[in-house]
Scaffold this active site. Sequence first.
Site, PDB file in Angstrom:
ATOM      1  N   THR A   1       0.865  -1.186   0.000  1.00 37.89           N
ATOM      2  CA  THR A   1       0.000   0.000   0.000  1.00 37.89           C
ATOM      3  C   THR A   1       0.896   1.228   0.000  1.00 37.89           C
ATOM      4  O   THR A   1       2.123   1.126   0.074  1.00 37.89           O
ATOM      5  CB  THR A   1      -0.917   0.006   1.238  1.00 37.89           C
ATOM      6  OG1 THR A   1      -1.819   1.096   1.142  1.00 37.89           O
ATOM      7  CG2 THR A   1      -0.107   0.174   2.509  1.00 37.89           C
TER       8      THR A   1
ATOM      9  N   ALA B   1      -5.493  -5.649   6.304  1.00 37.57           N
ATOM     10  CA  ALA B   1      -6.700  -4.820   6.336  1.00 37.57           C
ATOM     11  C   ALA B   1      -7.580  -5.162   7.530  1.00 37.57           C
ATOM     12  O   ALA B   1      -8.146  -4.271   8.171  1.00 37.57           O
ATOM     13  CB  ALA B   1      -7.484  -4.998   5.036  1.00 37.57           C
TER      14      ALA B   1
END
Length: 271
Positions: A69, A117
């Site tokens: 990310t 996540a």
Amino acid sequence: MALASVLNRDCANFPFDNCRTSDFGCGPEHSGLGLDATPGDGLSFSVRNPLCGGEEDGVERKIEFLHGTTTLAFKFQHGVIVAVDSRATAGAYIASQTVKKVIEINPYLLGTMAGGAADCSFWERLLARQCRIYELRNKERISVAAASKLLANMVYQYKGMGLSMGTMVCGWDKRGPGLYYVDSEGNRVCGDLFAVGSGSMYAYGVIDSGLRQDLTVEEACELGRRAIYQATFRDAYSGGQVNLYHVHSEGWTRVSQEDVLMLHQQYKGLA
């Protein structure tokens, strides 16, 4: 062999008998090498289940999470700019292009997601609950420093247990803008600029070249937007959309949400 029986074992054996004939003529008796197959001759190999620990070495096997990310946040004279991408990956597979990586803890606090996540989402939502409880008990908003310390203390209890989280807690309190980095090992660092994730090195390069204390809000937003775009351009694990937030004395404001393809065409035209 049934799949259930393979998964329930440490090791699955697959025997092969050479005396069986093949319709394609590829057995030892058809190879033309002068090798005769006798009953009882056979080959066997075994495939070890990676999810089961090895008895011989006594080492517990853990699942390796592959993630990537790009998230960044920096302080300037008008508050804090928070910029993130929106791509979620599972190894080389792009799982989603629309993940919301900024968690809105309360109207004055934001948290970012980098790592797993599920871990980031769970712990930051739990932090939001704890911050609300603090407000009800003390009749005032929690400070950015106290919120980040709460998060660090919670995840420190699970250190070494496989959590994967690298987050930034950003907000505004009585002291002004606040920015802290907290990870799943319990580390907590205060700073003026952080970039977290696989594309963070590319984002740092853009931010370092353009960050000034006297930036206007528009210039700071453009700097954060361009930094995330450049990271998505160079890092395969980052992409999707650029989500931009501005934290100021009245709380946080969501500035924009732009697709990286549109930004690529925009910046390519300016070059």
